[in-house]
Enzyme design. Structure first.
Site, PDB file in Angstrom:
ATOM      1  N   ASP A  79       1.267  -1.136  -0.271  1.00  0.00           N
ATOM      2  CA  ASP A  79       0.129  -0.171   0.574  1.00  0.00           C
ATOM      3  C   ASP A  79       1.067   1.102  -0.159  1.00  0.00           C
ATOM      4  OD1 ASP A  79      -1.923   1.395  -0.171  1.00  0.00           O
ATOM      5  OD2 ASP A  79      -3.323   0.491   2.274  1.00  0.00           O
TER       6      ASP A  79
ATOM      7  N   ASP B 116     -10.472   2.171  -3.185  1.00  0.00           N
ATOM      8  CA  ASP B 116     -10.803   2.215  -2.217  1.00  0.00           C
ATOM      9  C   ASP B 116     -12.859   1.742  -2.080  1.00  0.00           C
ATOM     10  OD1 ASP B 116      -8.517   1.293  -0.889  1.00  0.00           O
ATOM     11  OD2 ASP B 116      -8.179   3.357   0.298  1.00  0.00           O
TER      12      ASP B 116
END
Length: 722
Positions: free
Chosen positions: A471, A541
């Site tokens: 990430d 997301d």
């Protein structure tokens, strides 16, 4: 195919269904001639066309004619007033450049770029060297073509062939000039949780600039543009694609000149950029993948999908079955212990899920996003028995184990920052901008990259970990490295992404059996550069089934379905609060690399049965995700329906997923034309009990089901032998 007509000094490059023509004109410049559908080369027509736009060597004002010559790499300050492709600043500050042909070479294969993503294999490459008439710069332009593809790969290598250092203030990867500017330009814009939204607008006059200056390709603008002829649709019309295989700050520009032609070029963003080249040193620009399609946007998209799968993504992973994962992030966030995780793992095993991925919160002091980043040590107090216990429990239940890292970041409240505050990007005495309560590690420094590699490697060696989610949750702000001298601070953005590539290269090489997934706060770095290292990327997301349909639609414009990581999440959705049926969430997620992002222990018995069925069904169509062609059938931005088909290469099977976005009264006779099938084959649509030819399914279409808002369907289509 690459041909060189020696007498005319003409280069003809060809792919599956396009040709690209350029020549060295009488004045000695490399001149663009043609890019489009295949043609029969005509020496007389090429000469007549090109001579009209070429400078006349015997003309006293020859240089001023450069302003209308279609150039393969634009110079600066020598008569061409359009934006240059490179800017070379010499020792005395002089920065005009005039690039003339010097030599060329034709080779098998594609150039390997040291330290950067690149085409891995195949193709044939033309390398043309240009020399600057006003400096010691030499520029080699590389052109790679493939017989089975309509992608043309370009990049530039700039060398200092002199004795004195000079500075690059701009170094684009490619320049292509089309004879007119009658196009719409499409970009993929967005923001966090709303990435890669297609938008097409007229080019008009002047310059359109698509860019990111964030140190990453960004949520806000993808490093891709398409030029669409008027009337270009999914399946009809002419279009060109320009896709940078690069993950850092970038710019792509389309400049409509005063004479009507269009200069398209792009590469590393030149805003704030500089790069010092000493004698003998070279600067290598990222590769750019250009696409030509005479069959609309859909054909362009399918060419890009095949290109990335066949030539960029690691061949060991490109077509490998994707693990069906459950990620605990939206199930627990930071609030978990061993018992909570074990309960989710037990449910995952009972449902047929392959892999459990432990997200943020397992390391250092990390119970929220205020601390701990950089301290890649297991928090045994929070996670009794550590990662070994979780991995062992996964193995006992027949699952593999995956783990989340954010290797590029550091928290100020961390042991690493207390020991090495200089590891963070920023200037002493200037309060840093903070995002998600974290700073960015200075990956321009090899010692910082090496430290992170050793710490992450130690964790990966500590137990059986087969999956990593990488990430990156914030962009660079201060753009200052304490390790770089003042005259090299303009190198930071590119050096940073080279550091990211370096770490990715080392980790994937050291752990070849680990499956790496990219992520950047969702889709903030979804680009061809990251796909070189990571075969799939967390698409967004935003996991809402309606929003994801739009995001996946836009992403499929220039990336393969197999690269899109798509999960079923809980409702109400955590990003939008929208409630959609579990069947819809499963259907939309099945159009990519499939998984779950919710608390499995809270499912009802009926939902558990539905999840088991979703997993069985996904496994039956997963080869279509990995290898099939994508046909976008109904655009959610233009109407009430979203629909996409995945069709096998041999046209024997297809999988069609649709979602009704918004119901209206008396909406009874909507039909869907199913494209991509063989018109002469007979097919059965399993769920409808319909048998028809591909020609009929495309021409007559199928009546859409009557569904409530956000209802979805999935049809399995197979060839029926006559």
């Amino acid at each position: 195919m690459i041909k060189y007509e020696r007498k005319a000094r003409v280069f003809i490059l060809g792919g599956k269904s396009f040709d690209y023509v350029m020549r060295v004109n009488a004045a000695g410049y490399l001149q663009f001639v043609y890019y489009g559908a295949k043609i029969d080369y005509s020496p007389s027509l090429t000469a007549a066309y090109a001579d009209t736009l070429a400078p006349k060597p015997d003309d006293f004002n020859m240089n001023m004619a450069l302003d209308c010559m279609p150039s393969e790499y634009g110079g600066f300050g020598r008569g061409d007033f359009r934006a240059p492709s490179a800017v070379v600043v010499q020792k005395d500050g002089f920065c005009a450049s005039e690039f003339a042909y010097a030599s060329h070479e034709i080779k098998d294969g594609a150039p390997a770029l040291d330290g950067m993503p690149h085409v891995r294999r195949g193709g044939k490459t033309l390398s043309v060297t240009l020399k600057d008439k006003t400096s010691d710069a030499e520029i080699t332009l590389n052109y790679t073509v493939f017989d089975d593809s309509d992608i043309l790969v370009k990049n530039a290598v700039i060398k200092n062939a002199g004795a004195d250092a000079f500075e690059l203030r701009k170094a684009f990867s490619f320049c292509t000039e089309l004879p007119d500017s009658a196009f719409d330009i499409m970009r993929l814009h967005g923001r966090w949780a709303n990435e890669r939204i297609p938008e097409a607008t007229p080019i008009g006059h002047g310059t359109v600039r698509v860019e990111s200056a964030r140190g990453a390709s960004s949520h806000q603008m993808n490093p891709f543009v398409a030029l669409l002829r008027k009337g270009c649709s999914e399946e009809l019309g002419e279009c060109y694609g320009f896709n940078l295989i690069y993950s850092g700050s970038f710019a792509i520009t389309a400049e409509a000149g005063q004479y009507g032609a269009l200069r398209v070029q792009g590469g590393i963003n030149d805003f704030g950029f500089s790069w010092r080249l000493r004698a003998g040193e070279s600067f290598v620009t990222p590769q750019a993948a250009l696409a030509y399609s005479a069959g609309g946007l859909g054909q362009m998209s399918r060419e890009y999908a095949d290109f990335f799968r066949n030539y960029v993504i690691d061949p060991k992973k490109a077509f490998a079955p994707r693990p069906i994962v459950v990620n605990n992030w939206e199930a627990t966030y930071f609030d978990f212990d061993r018992d909570k995780l074990f309960a989710i793992i037990d449910e995952a095993a009972a449902l047929g899920i392959d892999t459990f991925v432990l997200d943020d919160g397992w390391f250092g002091k990390r119970d929220d996003d205020l601390s701990g980043l950089g301290d890649w040590f297991v928090n045994d107090k929070k996670l009794r028995g550590g990662l070994k216990a979780v991995a062992a429990h996964c193995a006992q239940k027949g699952l593999t184990f995956g783990l989340w890292f954010e290797p590029e970041m550091i928290s100020e409240d961390s042991d690493l920052f207390r020991a090495h505050p200089d590891y963070a990007i920023g200037k002493d005495g200037v309060t840093p901008c903070r995002s998600r309560n974290q700073l960015v590690l200075d990956f321009t420094r090899p010692d910082v990259v090496d430290y992170v590699f050793e710490r992450v490697s130690a964790v990966l060696r500590s137990c059986d970990i087969s999956y990593v989610k990488w990430d990156m949750n914030r962009n660079i702000t201060e753009f200052f490295s304490r390790a770089l001298p003042a005259d090299r601070q303009g190198e930071l953005a590119h050096r940073y992404i080279l550091g990211v590539y370096g770490l990715a290269e080392k980790l994937t090489a050291a752990f070849p059996d680990v499956f790496f997934e990219g992520c950047a706060g969702g889709g903030g770095r979804f680009d061809g550069g990251m796909l070189y290292y990571f075969p799939q990327i967390w698409t967004s997301d935003d996991t809402d089934a309606f929003e994801r349909a739009k995001i996946q639609w836009g992403t499929s414009t220039c990336y393969p379905a197999s690269a899109m990581s798509c999960h079923v999440s809980a409702c109400p959705n955590h990003q939008t609060q929208r409630i959609t049926p579990l069947s819809t969430r499963g259907a939309v997620a099945s159009l990519g690399a499939f998984g779950y992002e919710l608390d499995l222990t809270k499912l009802t018995d009926g939902e558990r049965d539905e999840v088991r069925a979703q997993i069985r069904d996904y496994k039956s169509i997963s080869e279509l995700v990995l290898r099939g062609d994508t046909y976008r059938l109904s655009n959610p931005f233009d109407g009430d329906y979203f629909c996409v088909a995945l069709v096998s290469k041999d046209k024997t099977a297809a999988y069609v997923v649709g979602e009704r976005v918004h119901g209206v009264p008396c909406d009874y006779n909507r039909t869907l034309k199913i494209r991509g099938l063989d018109p002469d084959k007979l097919y059965e649509v399993e769920e409808l009990g319909v048998t028809a030819s591909g020609r009929t399914l495309d021409g007559m279409g199928v009546l859409l089901p009557r569904l409530p808002d956000f209802g979805a369907w999935a049809w399995h289509i197979t060839e029926k032998k006559k």
